[in-house]
Design a protein around this motif. Structure first.
Motif, PDB file in Angstrom:
ATOM      1  N   SER A   6       1.011  -1.122  -0.006  1.00 37.01           N
ATOM      2  CA  SER A   6      -0.060  -0.181  -0.085  1.00 37.01           C
ATOM      3  C   SER A   6       0.796   1.132  -0.225  1.00 37.01           C
ATOM      4  CB  SER A   6      -0.858  -0.035   1.550  1.00 37.01           C
ATOM      5  OG  SER A   6      -1.908   0.873   1.235  1.00 37.01           O
ATOM      6  N   PHE A   7       0.475   1.913  -0.861  1.00 38.12           N
ATOM      7  CA  PHE A   7       1.233   3.406  -0.989  1.00 38.12           C
ATOM      8  C   PHE A   7       0.458   4.543  -1.184  1.00 38.12           C
ATOM      9  CE2 PHE A   7       4.546   1.190  -3.977  1.00 38.12           C
ATOM     10  CZ  PHE A   7       5.504   0.909  -2.719  1.00 38.12           C
ATOM     11  N   LEU A   8       0.658   5.938  -0.705  1.00 38.68           N
ATOM     12  CA  LEU A   8       0.157   7.211  -0.765  1.00 38.68           C
ATOM     13  C   LEU A   8       0.458   7.534  -2.001  1.00 38.68           C
ATOM     14  CD1 LEU A   8       0.765   8.647   2.959  1.00 38.68           C
ATOM     15  CD2 LEU A   8      -1.152   7.331   2.077  1.00 38.68           C
ATOM     16  N   THR A   9      -0.674   8.090  -2.671  1.00 37.22           N
ATOM     17  CA  THR A   9      -0.236   9.188  -3.744  1.00 37.22           C
ATOM     18  C   THR A   9      -0.911  10.517  -3.701  1.00 37.22           C
ATOM     19  OG1 THR A   9      -0.062   9.058  -6.249  1.00 37.22           O
ATOM     20  CG2 THR A   9      -2.248   8.072  -5.123  1.00 37.22           C
ATOM     21  N   ARG A  10      -0.267  11.343  -4.584  1.00 44.09           N
ATOM     22  CA  ARG A  10      -0.739  12.619  -4.653  1.00 44.09           C
ATOM     23  C   ARG A  10      -1.884  12.977  -5.483  1.00 44.09           C
ATOM     24  NH1 ARG A  10       4.703  13.610  -4.376  1.00 44.09           N
ATOM     25  NH2 ARG A  10       5.443  14.667  -2.595  1.00 44.09           N
ATOM     26  N   PHE A  51      -3.642   5.105  -2.013  1.00 46.52           N
ATOM     27  CA  PHE A  51      -4.566   6.011  -1.435  1.00 46.52           C
ATOM     28  C   PHE A  51      -4.204   7.383  -1.566  1.00 46.52           C
ATOM     29  CE2 PHE A  51      -4.991   2.227   1.421  1.00 46.52           C
ATOM     30  CZ  PHE A  51      -6.330   2.367   1.631  1.00 46.52           C
ATOM     31  N   GLU A  52      -5.060   8.338  -2.294  1.00 48.44           N
ATOM     32  CA  GLU A  52      -4.763   9.585  -2.696  1.00 48.44           C
ATOM     33  C   GLU A  52      -4.991  10.616  -1.571  1.00 48.44           C
ATOM     34  OE1 GLU A  52      -5.813  12.085  -6.520  1.00 48.44           O
ATOM     35  OE2 GLU A  52      -7.703  11.497  -5.430  1.00 48.44           O
ATOM     36  N   VAL A  53      -3.851  11.310  -1.282  1.00 47.52           N
ATOM     37  CA  VAL A  53      -3.715  12.153  -0.060  1.00 47.52           C
ATOM     38  C   VAL A  53      -3.672  13.641  -0.449  1.00 47.52           C
ATOM     39  CG1 VAL A  53      -3.207  10.496   1.575  1.00 47.52           C
ATOM     40  CG2 VAL A  53      -1.605  11.861   0.316  1.00 47.52           C
ATOM     41  N   ALA A  54      -4.252  14.471   0.084  1.00 43.90           N
ATOM     42  CA  ALA A  54      -4.045  15.824  -0.043  1.00 43.90           C
ATOM     43  C   ALA A  54      -2.956  16.541   0.834  1.00 43.90           C
ATOM     44  CB  ALA A  54      -5.263  16.593   0.016  1.00 43.90           C
ATOM     45  N   GLY A  55      -2.375  17.399   0.029  1.00 42.81           N
ATOM     46  CA  GLY A  55      -1.141  18.189   1.194  1.00 42.81           C
ATOM     47  C   GLY A  55      -0.035  17.576   1.145  1.00 42.81           C
ATOM     48  N   GLU A  56       1.029  17.712   2.132  1.00 43.56           N
ATOM     49  CA  GLU A  56       2.283  17.170   2.166  1.00 43.56           C
ATOM     50  C   GLU A  56       2.221  15.639   2.453  1.00 43.56           C
ATOM     51  OE1 GLU A  56       6.233  18.842   4.475  1.00 43.56           O
ATOM     52  OE2 GLU A  56       4.650  20.317   4.019  1.00 43.56           O
ATOM     53  N   ASP A 109       5.137   9.698  -7.795  1.00 44.96           N
ATOM     54  CA  ASP A 109       5.340  10.134  -6.658  1.00 44.96           C
ATOM     55  C   ASP A 109       6.771  10.006  -6.117  1.00 44.96           C
ATOM     56  OD1 ASP A 109       2.591  11.025  -5.656  1.00 44.96           O
ATOM     57  OD2 ASP A 109       2.209   8.993  -6.314  1.00 44.96           O
ATOM     58  N   GLY A 110       7.665   9.507  -6.792  1.00 45.87           N
ATOM     59  CA  GLY A 110       9.178   9.433  -6.683  1.00 45.87           C
ATOM     60  C   GLY A 110       9.698   8.111  -5.852  1.00 45.87           C
ATOM     61  N   ARG A 111       8.803   6.931  -5.934  1.00 42.98           N
ATOM     62  CA  ARG A 111       9.120   5.929  -5.435  1.00 42.98           C
ATOM     63  C   ARG A 111       9.986   5.258  -6.718  1.00 42.98           C
ATOM     64  NH1 ARG A 111       3.976   6.418  -2.866  1.00 42.98           N
ATOM     65  NH2 ARG A 111       3.211   5.875  -4.905  1.00 42.98           N
ATOM     66  N   GLN A 112      11.037   4.271  -6.149  1.00 41.30           N
ATOM     67  CA  GLN A 112      11.868   3.632  -6.973  1.00 41.30           C
ATOM     68  C   GLN A 112      10.909   2.321  -7.411  1.00 41.30           C
ATOM     69  OE1 GLN A 112      14.837   3.887  -8.135  1.00 41.30           O
ATOM     70  NE2 GLN A 112      15.472   5.438  -6.839  1.00 41.30           N
ATOM     71  N   VAL A 113      10.970   1.958  -8.680  1.00 35.25           N
ATOM     72  CA  VAL A 113      10.366   0.919  -9.344  1.00 35.25           C
ATOM     73  C   VAL A 113      11.432   0.168 -10.039  1.00 35.25           C
ATOM     74  CG1 VAL A 113       8.505   0.194 -10.609  1.00 35.25           C
ATOM     75  CG2 VAL A 113       8.043   2.318  -9.434  1.00 35.25           C
ATOM     76  N   GLU A 114      11.569  -1.094  -9.897  1.00 36.05           N
ATOM     77  CA  GLU A 114      12.618  -1.879 -10.412  1.00 36.05           C
ATOM     78  C   GLU A 114      11.615  -2.588 -11.432  1.00 36.05           C
ATOM     79  OE1 GLU A 114      15.035  -5.987  -9.944  1.00 36.05           O
ATOM     80  OE2 GLU A 114      14.120  -5.105  -7.997  1.00 36.05           O
TER      81      GLU A 114
END
Length: 119
Positions: A6-10, A51-56, A109-114
């Motif tokens: 599970s990841f957060l995303t803008r 999960f889409e999150v607003a803000g920082e 979102d800047g996560r590394q993906v292999e």
């Protein structure tokens, strides 16, 4: 057995499009009771939940050791397509320790993906 990661995303739509380009299939897209956009993607037997999150949002660690690994087909053809779409390649095409083609890119979102060539 792993159920999901599970990841957060803008921006849920942008991140879904990125992973769909890598072969993921969106199984579910809803708004949670708390008001967050939520999506579940199938990735070759595993699942990725976003999960889409607003803000920082906390920044992912820039080191390659923290990453999600995805088997893809035709990596040599896919990598230029991703570059043309503006995806940042952080580790260019090379052989993995197991002898398969691999590369690392950043998701929206800047996560590394292999990316690892599938059998």
């Amino acid at each position: 057995m792993l159920k999901h990661v599970s990841f957060l995303t803008r921006e849920l739509s942008t991140t879904l499009a990125f992973y769909e380009q890598l072969g993921a299939v969106t199984e579910k897209r809803v708004v949670t009771s708390e008001g967050y956009g939520r999506a579940v993607l199938s990735l070759g037997g595993g699942r990725l939940q976003l999960f889409e999150v607003a803000g920082e949002m906390p920044q992912p660690h820039p080191h390659w050791a923290e990453h999600i690994a995805i088997h893809v087909r035709d990596l040599q053809q896919l990598l230029p397509v991703l570059r043309d779409a503006g995806v940042r390649v952080t580790r260019d095409l090379q052989l993995s320790p197991g002898g398969r083609d691999m590369a690392f890119v950043l998701d929206p979102d800047g996560r590394q993906v292999e990316l690892l060539e599938a059998d």
